[in-house]
Design a protein around this motif. Sequence first.
Motif: not given
Length: 466
Positions: A132-133, A135-137
């Motif tokens: 997720n991190d 993906e969320n940069r």
Amino acid sequence: MNTQILVNKIKEDDLLNNLASFFPNKIYLVGGSVRDALLGKASFDRDLIVADVDAREFSLKVAEFFDGVFIPLDEENKIYRIVLSDKVNYFDITNPIEGSLEKDLLRRDLTINSVAVDIRTVEIVDFCGGVNDIENRVIRAISEANFTDDPLRLLRVFRFYSLLGFEIDDSLVEICKKYSKLINNPAKERVVYELMKLFSGKYAHCALIKMDECGILEEIFPFVKELKRVPPNLHHHLDLFNHSIETVRQVGLLYESSSKEVKEHMQKIDFGGFSRLAHLRLACFMHDIGKFSTWTIEEDGRHRFIGHDEVGANLAVPFLKKLIFSNKQIEYIKYIIKKHMYPTAVVSSPELNDKVMMRYVRKSEDNAIDNILIAQADRLSARGPEITDDIVNENISALNKLLNFYLNVRESLKPLPKLLDGNEVMKILGIEPSKRLGEVLNALKDAQISGEINTKDEAINFVRSL
């Protein structure tokens, strides 16, 4: 996040498929290899964890299977590298900490580096929310304790910021501030490696600013304190610190918009294991470190920094030696700092003809492109009240003319013949080995570069005239 990209990358990877097919062990792809795959980036280094066999024993078998070279990186922690025969791809292989994949992943620095994938089943193991991190940069810490255990991880935060352009999580920023002074603890060689990775990144200028906000920049680069004390002036719209950062940014922009020939040159790895571009960014950051000690303010309010280029070059040497940069790295950075104004001086000649430009080419040799890029970046980073758009555009245009001249003639250049050696000069002048001999030889070389002398007889007469 769409993890199908990762799944496809692993399924299409012939090297991983061969490992999965011919070795029955539990093998995980981990860390940066997984992160890059999720980002759709090509990766030639594959970090592997083997959970059910001794890493050394496994690595030796892998080296034999792929006809690769076995390199022990850390026997104590059982980390081994296998360089494959193409000299491009390699595996880094280790066992999980305390025999537990979960403990291993939880002891890593950042969540984006803590995802693992079973190369046989393509099952994703993610205890920290790393997918997720990515993906969320976002760059996020796994735990505060991991940074006190190994303070080098503080610098790795900014390395990944520079390379990826991800935002740093607020809580991680606070960790970096809290433990900033610990960055002096790791071995200097490890610090240099992370710094050069950082200067390899597209967002190096952003990373430097963020490091400064966290108090880490001044710990590594003490001269930053002095840079901050020099204010804007008639030629500079920024204070010296921000001018230095802006020069790093501008040289990156120039590289991105440059020709294929320039990019190929700047991508070359000629020293230190990193590209010329990475070293040039570092030189850009340091190019004005001699200004504080040469700073004077005249009666009319003008700021002068006479000789700051040479002073800065000399200041750079002990600083870089203390960090244990290699001699070739130091030689390059010193040269770039010393000569960062030279291309502008050349194109400011009353007549910018082929003879003038050839002299620059001969004197700059392999650093001709690098010098022009830093001169352009420096010009674009100084836009004080007295610097008009016309001044900037004319300077950049003239420097481009110099660059194009170099690119056109470099393939046809032949080394200048040695007309006289040191022994011959000493015999002609009746002198012993000395500083004077060096001065004469340098003058002789300059005269030859300028085209003033072309034969041995002319060289003899030149030396006698001195």
